[in-house]
Scaffold this active site. Sequence first.
Site, PDB file in Angstrom:
ATOM      1  N   CYS A  75      -5.567  -7.649   2.726  1.00 50.05           N
ATOM      2  CA  CYS A  75      -6.777  -7.791   1.920  1.00 50.05           C
ATOM      3  C   CYS A  75      -7.489  -9.071   2.359  1.00 50.05           C
ATOM      4  CB  CYS A  75      -6.395  -7.884   0.447  1.00 50.05           C
ATOM      5  SG  CYS A  75      -7.805  -8.240  -0.622  1.00 50.05           S
ATOM      6  N   ASN A  76      -8.735  -8.925   2.770  1.00 52.24           N
ATOM      7  CA  ASN A  76      -9.470 -10.100   3.260  1.00 52.24           C
ATOM      8  C   ASN A  76      -9.794 -11.069   2.141  1.00 52.24           C
ATOM      9  OD1 ASN A  76     -10.132  -7.602   4.912  1.00 52.24           O
ATOM     10  ND2 ASN A  76     -10.587  -9.262   6.305  1.00 52.24           N
ATOM     11  N   CYS A 189     -13.370  -6.370   5.381  1.00 50.77           N
ATOM     12  CA  CYS A 189     -12.721  -5.890   4.143  1.00 50.77           C
ATOM     13  C   CYS A 189     -11.935  -4.669   4.570  1.00 50.77           C
ATOM     14  CB  CYS A 189     -13.766  -5.520   3.096  1.00 50.77           C
ATOM     15  SG  CYS A 189     -13.085  -4.627   1.670  1.00 50.77           S
TER      16      CYS A 189
HETATM   17  N1  DGL Z   1      -9.727  -4.584   0.478  1.00 48.48           N
HETATM   18  C1  DGL Z   1     -10.094  -5.847  -0.028  1.00 48.48           C
HETATM   19  C2  DGL Z   1     -10.557  -6.806   1.036  1.00 48.48           C
HETATM   20  O1  DGL Z   1     -10.117  -6.647   2.145  1.00 48.48           O
HETATM   21  C3  DGL Z   1     -10.807  -6.031  -1.291  1.00 48.48           C
HETATM   22  C4  DGL Z   1     -11.773  -5.102  -1.875  1.00 48.48           C
HETATM   23  C5  DGL Z   1     -11.947  -5.501  -3.311  1.00 48.48           C
HETATM   24  O2  DGL Z   1     -10.958  -5.468  -4.051  1.00 48.48           O
HETATM   25  O3  DGL Z   1     -13.062  -5.897  -3.671  1.00 48.48           O
HETATM   26  O4  DGL Z   1     -11.317  -7.705   0.796  1.00 48.48           O
END
Ligand code: DGL
Length: 271
Positions: A75-76, A189
Amino acid sequence: MTRPELPIGVFDSGVGGLTVLHECLISLPAEDFLYLGDSGHFPYGTKSAEELRERSAQVAGELLGRGVKMLVIACNSATAAAGDEIRELGAEAGVPVVTVVGPEAEIAASISGSGKVGVLATPATVESGAYRRALDSLGRPLTVTEVAAPDLAPIIQQGPTFDEEVLDTVRGYCQPLREAGIDTLILGCTHYPLVAPMLQRMLGRDVSLVTAGHAIAAAIQRELAASGGLAEGRIEGDYRFLVTGDVDSFVEVGTRFLQLPLAGRAEGIEI
Ligand code: DGL
């Protein structure tokens, strides 16, 4: 010494990290994986840095407590806000931590011909400045255009609907990237690779889309090989899921995204 028989722990705010898990299941088929989808606290991308640090520590602690040989922050937003803290937690437990952000920045800087690089990410990730720092540290002058996409991960998380409204939303995010004339876009993301065809169509074929999956799988492989922690002696390991939100919808959307069965492998938890 890493114990080869333990699973690799992976987490995200929901189904987005499955784009990373997908690459790991292909590149490291003998490994066991334990994926925690924190969908009960989705989205991460609009939370404050403080909230993200608290939540990420909680989720990482849960996986460490269950016994994992490595922790992957897929998760970024969590990496940008809490990467350092989670690395410390891992070090205390003797568990290596692999994260997104750095690997994609390295790939983008090395493949961009014009040096004009775009980053499409959640507001939390853009505000943290994590990609800018990572790109700046690579010693190549780059022109970086960052676009925060508050609505994109929520659209994908619910199982993308792909209607005209979604197209308009995504078009709006692509506009400044087109105007900046980027030749490389970091999908900052882990949810976004799931709409890569839409982005590619709007940005044009010549723009290279950079995702984290391959690089993360390679980093895991290197790290485990160096510590003697690779699972060996079998063809396919196991993969299981812990879900803090609605298990049925996670299984339904996740099965489509992973293109492997999730039913019977997901357990609801409260943390
Ligand atoms: N998949 C996540 C990321 O890489 C977060 C998306 C979210 O929860 O807003 O940032």
